[in-house]
Scaffold this motif. Sequence first.
Motif, PDB file in Angstrom:
ATOM      1  N   ARG A 124      -6.691  -7.776 -12.848  1.00 60.30           N
ATOM      2  CA  ARG A 124      -6.164  -8.590 -14.587  1.00 60.30           C
ATOM      3  C   ARG A 124      -4.253  -7.996 -14.754  1.00 60.30           C
ATOM      4  NH1 ARG A 124     -11.200  -6.720 -17.933  1.00 60.30           N
ATOM      5  NH2 ARG A 124     -11.140  -5.238 -16.137  1.00 60.30           N
ATOM      6  N   ASP A 125      -4.082  -6.771 -14.072  1.00 64.07           N
ATOM      7  CA  ASP A 125      -3.035  -6.291 -14.067  1.00 64.07           C
ATOM      8  C   ASP A 125      -2.250  -7.695 -13.325  1.00 64.07           C
ATOM      9  OD1 ASP A 125      -3.983  -4.480 -15.812  1.00 64.07           O
ATOM     10  OD2 ASP A 125      -3.836  -2.440 -14.145  1.00 64.07           O
ATOM     11  N   PHE A 126      -2.668  -7.263 -12.146  1.00 61.21           N
ATOM     12  CA  PHE A 126      -2.206  -8.534 -11.149  1.00 61.21           C
ATOM     13  C   PHE A 126      -1.985  -9.766 -12.435  1.00 61.21           C
ATOM     14  CE2 PHE A 126      -3.035 -11.656  -7.610  1.00 61.21           C
ATOM     15  CZ  PHE A 126      -0.937 -11.372  -7.224  1.00 61.21           C
ATOM     16  N   LEU A 127      -2.601 -10.886 -12.485  1.00 61.06           N
ATOM     17  CA  LEU A 127      -2.480 -11.669 -13.494  1.00 61.06           C
ATOM     18  C   LEU A 127      -1.730 -11.747 -14.402  1.00 61.06           C
ATOM     19  CD1 LEU A 127      -5.983 -13.033 -13.328  1.00 61.06           C
ATOM     20  CD2 LEU A 127      -4.318 -13.861 -11.273  1.00 61.06           C
ATOM     21  N   ILE A 134      -0.650  -7.801  -4.802  1.00 66.01           N
ATOM     22  CA  ILE A 134      -1.602  -7.225  -4.444  1.00 66.01           C
ATOM     23  C   ILE A 134      -1.494  -6.594  -3.043  1.00 66.01           C
ATOM     24  CG2 ILE A 134      -3.793  -7.980  -5.962  1.00 66.01           C
ATOM     25  CD1 ILE A 134      -4.690  -9.631  -4.043  1.00 66.01           C
ATOM     26  N   ILE A 135      -1.991  -6.037  -2.665  1.00 67.41           N
ATOM     27  CA  ILE A 135      -1.416  -5.344  -1.154  1.00 67.41           C
ATOM     28  C   ILE A 135      -2.515  -5.000  -0.461  1.00 67.41           C
ATOM     29  CG2 ILE A 135       0.761  -5.063  -1.481  1.00 67.41           C
ATOM     30  CD1 ILE A 135      -0.170  -1.942  -1.594  1.00 67.41           C
ATOM     31  N   GLY A 136      -3.280  -5.869   0.646  1.00 66.44           N
ATOM     32  CA  GLY A 136      -4.334  -5.271   1.955  1.00 66.44           C
ATOM     33  C   GLY A 136      -4.332  -3.562   1.880  1.00 66.44           C
ATOM     34  N   ASP A 137      -4.979  -2.353   2.177  1.00 61.95           N
ATOM     35  CA  ASP A 137      -5.423  -1.425   2.308  1.00 61.95           C
ATOM     36  C   ASP A 137      -4.718  -0.624   3.818  1.00 61.95           C
ATOM     37  OD1 ASP A 137      -6.887  -3.065   3.533  1.00 61.95           O
ATOM     38  OD2 ASP A 137      -8.704  -1.496   3.353  1.00 61.95           O
ATOM     39  N   VAL A 165      17.635  -6.965  -3.078  1.00 60.41           N
ATOM     40  CA  VAL A 165      16.100  -7.143  -3.088  1.00 60.41           C
ATOM     41  C   VAL A 165      15.161  -7.769  -3.970  1.00 60.41           C
ATOM     42  CG1 VAL A 165      16.236  -5.400  -1.066  1.00 60.41           C
ATOM     43  CG2 VAL A 165      15.534  -5.182  -3.421  1.00 60.41           C
ATOM     44  N   TRP A 166      14.369  -8.436  -3.887  1.00 61.38           N
ATOM     45  CA  TRP A 166      12.682  -8.427  -4.280  1.00 61.38           C
ATOM     46  C   TRP A 166      12.211  -7.614  -4.307  1.00 61.38           C
ATOM     47  CZ3 TRP A 166      11.611 -14.112  -4.980  1.00 61.38           C
ATOM     48  CH2 TRP A 166      12.378 -14.692  -4.663  1.00 61.38           C
ATOM     49  N   ASP A 167      11.427  -7.519  -5.609  1.00 55.75           N
ATOM     50  CA  ASP A 167      11.128  -6.273  -6.141  1.00 55.75           C
ATOM     51  C   ASP A 167       9.346  -6.943  -6.443  1.00 55.75           C
ATOM     52  OD1 ASP A 167      11.195  -3.738  -5.776  1.00 55.75           O
ATOM     53  OD2 ASP A 167      13.198  -3.423  -7.317  1.00 55.75           O
ATOM     54  N   PHE A 168       8.573  -5.790  -5.966  1.00 53.93           N
ATOM     55  CA  PHE A 168       7.414  -6.368  -6.093  1.00 53.93           C
ATOM     56  C   PHE A 168       6.692  -5.377  -6.911  1.00 53.93           C
ATOM     57  CE2 PHE A 168       8.401  -9.360  -2.744  1.00 53.93           C
ATOM     58  CZ  PHE A 168       8.563 -10.762  -3.805  1.00 53.93           C
ATOM     59  N   GLN A 169       5.619  -5.675  -8.154  1.00 53.33           N
ATOM     60  CA  GLN A 169       4.800  -4.383  -8.272  1.00 53.33           C
ATOM     61  C   GLN A 169       3.463  -4.309  -7.408  1.00 53.33           C
ATOM     62  OE1 GLN A 169       6.191  -1.649 -10.754  1.00 53.33           O
ATOM     63  NE2 GLN A 169       8.207  -2.328 -10.584  1.00 53.33           N
ATOM     64  N   VAL A 170       3.268  -3.286  -7.245  1.00 51.74           N
ATOM     65  CA  VAL A 170       1.641  -3.166  -6.565  1.00 51.74           C
ATOM     66  C   VAL A 170       0.998  -3.262  -7.895  1.00 51.74           C
ATOM     67  CG1 VAL A 170       0.160  -1.937  -5.204  1.00 51.74           C
ATOM     68  CG2 VAL A 170       2.546  -2.072  -4.559  1.00 51.74           C
ATOM     69  N   ARG A 183      -6.083  -7.821   6.726  1.00 50.12           N
ATOM     70  CA  ARG A 183      -5.638  -6.662   5.670  1.00 50.12           C
ATOM     71  C   ARG A 183      -4.305  -5.550   4.858  1.00 50.12           C
ATOM     72  NH1 ARG A 183     -10.453  -2.921   7.428  1.00 50.12           N
ATOM     73  NH2 ARG A 183     -10.425  -1.377   6.025  1.00 50.12           N
ATOM     74  N   LYS A 184      -3.019  -6.264   6.012  1.00 49.66           N
ATOM     75  CA  LYS A 184      -1.918  -5.494   6.315  1.00 49.66           C
ATOM     76  C   LYS A 184      -0.919  -6.768   5.291  1.00 49.66           C
ATOM     77  CE  LYS A 184      -2.154  -2.892  10.106  1.00 49.66           C
ATOM     78  NZ  LYS A 184      -3.068  -3.040  10.540  1.00 49.66           N
ATOM     79  N   SER A 185      -1.462  -7.483   4.657  1.00 45.27           N
ATOM     80  CA  SER A 185      -0.152  -8.604   3.954  1.00 45.27           C
ATOM     81  C   SER A 185      -0.381  -8.213   2.560  1.00 45.27           C
ATOM     82  CB  SER A 185      -1.344 -10.207   3.928  1.00 45.27           C
ATOM     83  OG  SER A 185      -1.778 -10.688   5.241  1.00 45.27           O
ATOM     84  N   LEU A 186       0.731  -9.117   1.454  1.00 44.30           N
ATOM     85  CA  LEU A 186       1.467  -8.807   0.133  1.00 44.30           C
ATOM     86  C   LEU A 186       0.452 -10.546  -0.308  1.00 44.30           C
ATOM     87  CD1 LEU A 186       3.590  -7.052  -1.203  1.00 44.30           C
ATOM     88  CD2 LEU A 186       3.500  -9.448  -1.259  1.00 44.30           C
ATOM     89  N   PHE A 187       0.289 -10.376  -1.651  1.00 39.66           N
ATOM     90  CA  PHE A 187       0.512 -11.428  -2.205  1.00 39.66           C
ATOM     91  C   PHE A 187       1.571 -11.296  -3.660  1.00 39.66           C
ATOM     92  CE2 PHE A 187      -3.835 -11.425   0.559  1.00 39.66           C
ATOM     93  CZ  PHE A 187      -3.299 -12.860   0.954  1.00 39.66           C
TER      94      PHE A 187
END
Lengths: 388, 237
Positions: A124-127, A134-137, A165-170, A183-187
Amino acid sequence: MPLRLVPRNLLKHPLRSLLTLLSLAVALFLLCLLRSLVVALDAGVRGAKSDRVIVQSAVSLFVFLPESYQEKIRQVEGVAEVMGWTWFGGYYQEPANFFAQFATDSELLFSMYPEIQIIKGDARDFLADRRACIIGDQLASAYDFDIGQSIPLIGGLFPRVDGGVWDFQVAAIYRSNSSNVDRKSLFFHYDYLQQSREEGGVEGPPGIGVFVVKVKEGEDPLAVMGRIDALFENGPQRVQSCSEAVFQAQFVSMVGNIPLFVGSLGGGVFLAILLAVVNTMLMSAREQVRDIGIMKALGFTNAAAFWVILLQGLLLALAGGGLGILGAHAVSEPMAQALGAYFPGFAVSRETTVVGLVISLAIGVLAASVPAWRLSRLSTVQTMRMEA
Amino acid sequence: MTERIIALSSVTKIYTRGGESLVVLDHLDLEVARGGFCALMGPSGSGKSTLLNLIGGLDHADQGQVEVAGTNIEALDGSALAAWRAETVGFVFQGFNLIPVLTARENIELPLLLAPLSRKQRRKHVDDALELVGLADRADHRPSQLSGGQEQRAAIARAIVTDPKLILADEPTGDLDRESADQILDLLARLNSELGKTVLIVTHDSLAAERARRVVHLDKGRLVDRSEAALAPGGGN
Ligand SMILES: Nc1ncnc2c1ncn2[C@@H]1O[C@H](COP(=O)(O)OP(=O)(O)OP(=O)(O)O)[C@@H](O)[C@H]1O
Ligand SMILES: [Mg+2]
């Protein structure tokens, strides 16, 4: 059977045995790693879900599709859901730090891909956050990323006009139980990419990379694919649908016909090592002619003589091969790290271990059986004549 | 009448080499009594080794009967013959005896691996044999660490460790100096007199032949028995 003759004869010429053993070890080491590469490539294909269909441009994977296609595809009979899936192509700090990033319709992601399971943080935090990801473990552990952290990415396909740069919050960390989801991707949110493009702060192609279509239960995916392709038959951009498996396989063939290449490479290595071991076994068997003659005189049978020689080949091959396989296991983890996103799911599997052992065994049997057979049939009298 | 342990009748052995045939043994008859000590002499190439190998079941005759220890060995197939050999015959060869990667003890133990014995029983038999040939203190040496005489003693120990009825020795003293050769001959004589083994020895050495109670000469495929009664006060071997 005088079993102790087996190790004793191998140790009689320690250097020769060691060299043969090492060549076997190196060969099996390479064979195991090669096979693991192929398995990693294949896994994506085999893990693919049959109820998912990928729609891509008929021209090329690198040609984007209009956003409007999403709604049109959704109307096609047999389609349950459609999600955009856009390759972002950024990198973290430097180009060598490569991992896959995708812009998707986040609210659909989890229902389209039940394989993706959040293991830390909250979906839900992601949405809730436009700039969340979200990132793979495995990605998280590779770079020590954690929840709440921001990952600055340099846009490869979508560079920022200001050079920033682009900034993405995990927001969460996921795990996948299927090899088709790396398991190494970022969505992250497609909306974020889209808004940035609209605001003009970002360069790069418009539209969506590919669409992932979920086929309704009971519908024939092939028929659905046909309908989608037919819908855009007259443009503005033609599409080509394929099953997820075929889509994954595309990447495999893009890297050249690796399985065939690796197969012939492996065959060559196998043959070279076989010849080396045959040579060792022939030399070693010749030295044991007299021993065999003595054994026969004492009442040992052909079979006992055969096994004494054969077991030497087997032991040598298994020891050498085993060492190589152990070596492959030892470097499996660092290799997986180094190969990173190019070969998701790289690992020396149990099956590869078994295949390696079987190959070692085969080398041992093939190399030793001919000398063992020939020697075991010699009579004492013949061996005495050969000595003379 | 003494029991015969070896009974050869009309044995013929022919080698063919390049279309030419060589009659090595020509309708040869030989009988050796149980408990005998017999020396086989003859010029080089006369077929002594061939004859010994026939008696030991290492080779087959082309014609004739080879009966050893009550068995017609010409009738046995490969594995039956191997089993028969393990049970009946102890071999001592010249310079063709010990397996180099095994210690003296392990070499002597070899034939026992074919018998249903425990490790402990095997060890006991090997110790006894080592003791008998005076090699107890060399048990864990490899052949390369033994002198020629010691090697032959180890070979004799191995030949008797299974307690066979018959000892066949092909030039067991051929490579040895006089003193070592005498030791070996003493040993073989003791096996014969004390343990009652039948000993058949091939030799070039007339001193060695003198130790035997009977000497037969092989020449041109036939046997000439020269000293049957003369050299054996016990007689009748
Ligand atoms: N496998 C074989 N093929 C052909 N000829 C053979 C074979 N074995 C032995 N011979 C020949 O048979 C003859 C007898 O050989 P054998 O070894 O029995 O002689 P020997 O009396 O033991 O001689 P030596 O005293 O030199 O040991 C020799 O002429 C030998 O060349
Ligand atoms: Mg000879």
